[in-house]
Scaffold this active site. Structure first.
Site, PDB file in Angstrom:
ATOM      1  N   ARG A   1      -0.268   7.765  -0.465  1.00 10.11           N
ATOM      2  CA  ARG A   1      -1.531   7.751   0.264  1.00 10.11           C
ATOM      3  C   ARG A   1      -2.697   7.889  -0.718  1.00 10.11           C
ATOM      4  O   ARG A   1      -2.581   8.604  -1.726  1.00 10.11           O
ATOM      5  CB  ARG A   1      -1.595   8.923   1.247  1.00 10.11           C
ATOM      6  CG  ARG A   1      -0.761   8.724   2.484  1.00 10.11           C
ATOM      7  CD  ARG A   1      -1.314   7.633   3.405  1.00 10.11           C
ATOM      8  NE  ARG A   1      -0.507   7.471   4.607  1.00 10.11           N
ATOM      9  CZ  ARG A   1       0.477   6.568   4.760  1.00 10.11           C
ATOM     10  NH1 ARG A   1       0.776   5.724   3.782  1.00 10.11           N
ATOM     11  NH2 ARG A   1       1.140   6.502   5.908  1.00 10.11           N
TER      12      ARG A   1
ATOM     13  N   HIS B   1      -2.133  -2.097   0.140  1.00 10.09           N
ATOM     14  CA  HIS B   1      -1.231  -1.367   1.048  1.00 10.09           C
ATOM     15  C   HIS B   1      -0.144  -2.301   1.615  1.00 10.09           C
ATOM     16  O   HIS B   1      -0.047  -2.503   2.826  1.00 10.09           O
ATOM     17  CB  HIS B   1      -2.015  -0.687   2.189  1.00 10.09           C
ATOM     18  CG  HIS B   1      -1.242   0.435   2.831  1.00 10.09           C
ATOM     19  ND1 HIS B   1      -1.840   1.573   3.313  1.00 10.09           N
ATOM     20  CD2 HIS B   1       0.096   0.596   3.070  1.00 10.09           C
ATOM     21  CE1 HIS B   1      -0.920   2.379   3.822  1.00 10.09           C
ATOM     22  NE2 HIS B   1       0.268   1.803   3.684  1.00 10.09           N
TER      23      HIS B   1
HETATM   24  P1  NDP Z   1       9.913  11.959   3.621  1.00  9.29           P
HETATM   25  O1  NDP Z   1       9.280  12.886   4.585  1.00  9.29           O
HETATM   26  O2  NDP Z   1      11.271  11.436   3.919  1.00  9.29           O
HETATM   27  O3  NDP Z   1       9.985  12.688   2.196  1.00  9.29           O
HETATM   28  C1  NDP Z   1       8.944  13.419   1.662  1.00  9.29           C
HETATM   29  C2  NDP Z   1       9.377  14.046   0.347  1.00  9.29           C
HETATM   30  O4  NDP Z   1       8.241  14.715  -0.236  1.00  9.29           O
HETATM   31  C3  NDP Z   1      10.470  15.095   0.508  1.00  9.29           C
HETATM   32  O5  NDP Z   1      11.388  15.011  -0.551  1.00  9.29           O
HETATM   33  C4  NDP Z   1       9.693  16.416   0.429  1.00  9.29           C
HETATM   34  O6  NDP Z   1      10.421  17.500  -0.099  1.00  9.29           O
HETATM   35  C5  NDP Z   1       8.606  16.043  -0.555  1.00  9.29           C
HETATM   36  N1  NDP Z   1       7.448  16.946  -0.414  1.00  9.29           N
HETATM   37  C6  NDP Z   1       6.673  17.144   0.689  1.00  9.29           C
HETATM   38  N2  NDP Z   1       5.733  18.073   0.444  1.00  9.29           N
HETATM   39  C7  NDP Z   1       5.932  18.459  -0.841  1.00  9.29           C
HETATM   40  C8  NDP Z   1       5.295  19.416  -1.682  1.00  9.29           C
HETATM   41  N3  NDP Z   1       4.269  20.157  -1.245  1.00  9.29           N
HETATM   42  N4  NDP Z   1       5.765  19.564  -2.934  1.00  9.29           N
HETATM   43  C9  NDP Z   1       6.817  18.854  -3.377  1.00  9.29           C
HETATM   44  N5  NDP Z   1       7.469  17.924  -2.636  1.00  9.29           N
HETATM   45  C10 NDP Z   1       7.026  17.750  -1.384  1.00  9.29           C
HETATM   46  O7  NDP Z   1       8.881  10.788   3.393  1.00  9.29           O
HETATM   47  P2  NDP Z   1       9.184   9.237   3.061  1.00  9.29           P
HETATM   48  O8  NDP Z   1       9.988   9.176   1.823  1.00  9.29           O
HETATM   49  O9  NDP Z   1       9.689   8.530   4.266  1.00  9.29           O
HETATM   50  O10 NDP Z   1       7.695   8.689   2.816  1.00  9.29           O
HETATM   51  C11 NDP Z   1       6.840   9.257   1.842  1.00  9.29           C
HETATM   52  C12 NDP Z   1       5.429   8.738   2.026  1.00  9.29           C
HETATM   53  O11 NDP Z   1       5.339   7.390   1.597  1.00  9.29           O
HETATM   54  C13 NDP Z   1       4.926   8.654   3.477  1.00  9.29           C
HETATM   55  O12 NDP Z   1       4.500   9.930   3.953  1.00  9.29           O
HETATM   56  C14 NDP Z   1       3.791   7.688   3.368  1.00  9.29           C
HETATM   57  O13 NDP Z   1       2.599   8.390   3.067  1.00  9.29           O
HETATM   58  C15 NDP Z   1       4.170   6.812   2.175  1.00  9.29           C
HETATM   59  N6  NDP Z   1       4.466   5.428   2.586  1.00  9.29           N
HETATM   60  C16 NDP Z   1       3.721   4.422   2.037  1.00  9.29           C
HETATM   61  C17 NDP Z   1       3.972   3.118   2.353  1.00  9.29           C
HETATM   62  C18 NDP Z   1       3.202   2.003   1.724  1.00  9.29           C
HETATM   63  O14 NDP Z   1       3.364   0.857   2.148  1.00  9.29           O
HETATM   64  N7  NDP Z   1       2.408   2.247   0.721  1.00  9.29           N
HETATM   65  C19 NDP Z   1       5.044   2.772   3.297  1.00  9.29           C
HETATM   66  C20 NDP Z   1       5.776   3.892   3.789  1.00  9.29           C
HETATM   67  C21 NDP Z   1       5.483   5.171   3.435  1.00  9.29           C
HETATM   68  P3  NDP Z   1      11.697  18.099   0.668  1.00  9.29           P
HETATM   69  O15 NDP Z   1      12.749  17.007   0.559  1.00  9.29           O
HETATM   70  O16 NDP Z   1      12.047  19.294  -0.105  1.00  9.29           O
HETATM   71  O17 NDP Z   1      11.274  18.325   2.097  1.00  9.29           O
HETATM   72  C1  OXD Z   2       3.762   4.009   6.274  1.00  4.89           C
HETATM   73  C2  OXD Z   2       2.878   3.068   5.638  1.00  4.89           C
HETATM   74  O1  OXD Z   2       3.469   5.210   6.300  1.00  4.89           O
HETATM   75  O2  OXD Z   2       3.013   1.839   5.885  1.00  4.89           O
HETATM   76  O3  OXD Z   2       4.820   3.569   6.788  1.00  4.89           O
HETATM   77  O4  OXD Z   2       2.031   3.454   4.838  1.00  4.89           O
END
Ligand code: NDP
Ligand code: OXD
Length: 309
Positions: free
Chosen positions: A224, A272
């Site tokens: 993000r 994006h």
């Molecule tokens: P998940 O919720 O599956 O995973 C999030 C990960 O981040 C987990 O491993 C979590 O740790 C870790 N995390 C969260 N907070 C912290 C913190 N404070 N410190 C350290 N680690 C942290 O998310 P996804 O993998 O599905 O997606 C990640 C992000 O990717 C989405 O939220 C979105 O913003 C972005 N995205 C972007 C897209 C694009 O097209 N650019 C498309 C899709 C998603 P733990 O495992 O320990 O809980």
């Molecule tokens: C998502 C994205 O969060 O597209 O899936 O950014």
């Protein structure tokens, strides 16, 4: 009982028809013309305008048309008691895997320098270390981060990851929590951000973090825009501490035409597109999740609202 759908205007009708076919038992209505608001039990949304969801007093569930939910929770008037389901279809993981591999390899193989040399007919033979001597670090080891870590490992990179809680992923050096952030960053030459946007992670890609990365490191942000402090990145690139940045997400989208990222020689802007939801696979995942929710079955994509992602 009805559901309301909010997507960009260009695709609104397509999604309405598609979701109606997938969920014939629920009437699907457009966001701008929802009929009696009391009848709306479900909302499928991408970037709903602030205050938009509180119009529906009998809302039972909000579905984020994407993996991130920050575009929903950033609404100050959001009805906070309503559960949120995110969307994690297999194609989202596949697309992110492609994006991250492409851009890690582009930086690793110094493609920007080779492309810059071509107009001058310059035969620029750059020598790279093999991937096993390139240390890649993934921030966030969730659905997307863990998959990208495994993929990069399979390509041959020396991969580490950082998450909130400890993890065991074969072949990946896993770091966890604030205490282990520094050693993770110090060994990372190409950093990929795949964190959710929460109060803890907002602004995490900042001057201090960039200083902790080794000289010549690069950053890929496909999570993000709110994770990044734009000016800190520009300073680190201009000082020569960072080599490249690849950015897919921005504070304001579309990225305003006057933003310095657009013509910075060390920044690649992608609009994006790292992993856009595929209407076919995404629609099916949304319908499956909603059906499970309505039937009272466990929904793995149900968000832990206390945790914030
Ligand atoms: P998940 O919720 O599956 O995973 C999030 C990960 O981040 C987990 O491993 C979590 O740790 C870790 N995390 C969260 N907070 C912290 C913190 N404070 N410190 C350290 N680690 C942290 O998310 P996804 O993998 O599905 O997606 C990640 C992000 O990717 C989405 O939220 C979105 O913003 C972005 N995205 C972007 C897209 C694009 O097209 N650019 C498309 C899709 C998603 P733990 O495992 O320990 O809980
Ligand atoms: C998502 C994205 O969060 O597209 O899936 O950014």
């Amino acid at each position: 009982m009805a559901l309301v759908i909010r997507v960009g205007p260009a695709r609104q009708q397509w999604w309405l028809d598609h979701m109606q076919a997938l969920l014939p038992e629920i009437e699907c209505r457009p966001w701008d013309d929802p009929g009696d608001p009391n009848e709306i039990a479900y909302a499928i949304v991408w970037k709903p305008p602030p205050g938009g969801l509180k119009r529906f007093p009998n809302l039972k569930c909000i579905v984020s048309m994407g993996s991130g939910i920050d575009h929903v929770t950033n609404d100050p008037e959001l009805p906070r008691h309503v559960p949120i389901i995110r969307t994690t279809a297999f194609d989202l993981t596949q697309r992110m895997r492609e994006y991250v591999t492409l851009h890690v390899l582009r930086i690793h193989r110094r493609l920007p320098e080779i492309e810059a040399a071509q107009p001058f007919r310059e035969w620029r033979q750059l020598i790279n270390p093999p991937a096993y001597r390139r240390r890649v670090g993934i921030m966030g080891l969730g659905n997307l981060g863990a998959d990208c870590a495994r993929t990069l490992k399979a390509v041959g990179f020396d991969v580490a990851g950082w998450a909130r809680r400890p993890k065991a992923i074969e072949g990946i050096t896993c770091f966890a929590g604030d205490d282990q952030r520094r050693p993770f960053l110090e060994r990372t030459e190409i950093l990929v951000c795949l964190l959710p946007l929460t109060p803890e992670t907002r602004g995490i890609l900042n001057a201090e973090l960039f200083r902790t990365l080794p000289e010549g490191a690069s950053v890929i942000n496909c999570a993000r825009g709110g994770h990044l402090v734009d000016q800190d990145l520009l300073d680190a690139l201009d000082r020569g501490h960072l080599a490249y940045a690849t950015l897919d997400v921005f504070h304001q989208e579309p990225l305003p035409a006057e933003h310095p990222f657009w013509d910075h020689p060390k920044v690649l802007v992608t609009p994006h597109v790292a992993s856009l939801i595929d209407p076919e696979a995404g629609g099916k995942a949304i319908a499956d999740n909603l059906r499970r929710f309505i039937a009272g079955k466990p929904v793995p994509d149900l968000v832990d609202l206390e945790q914030g992602y």
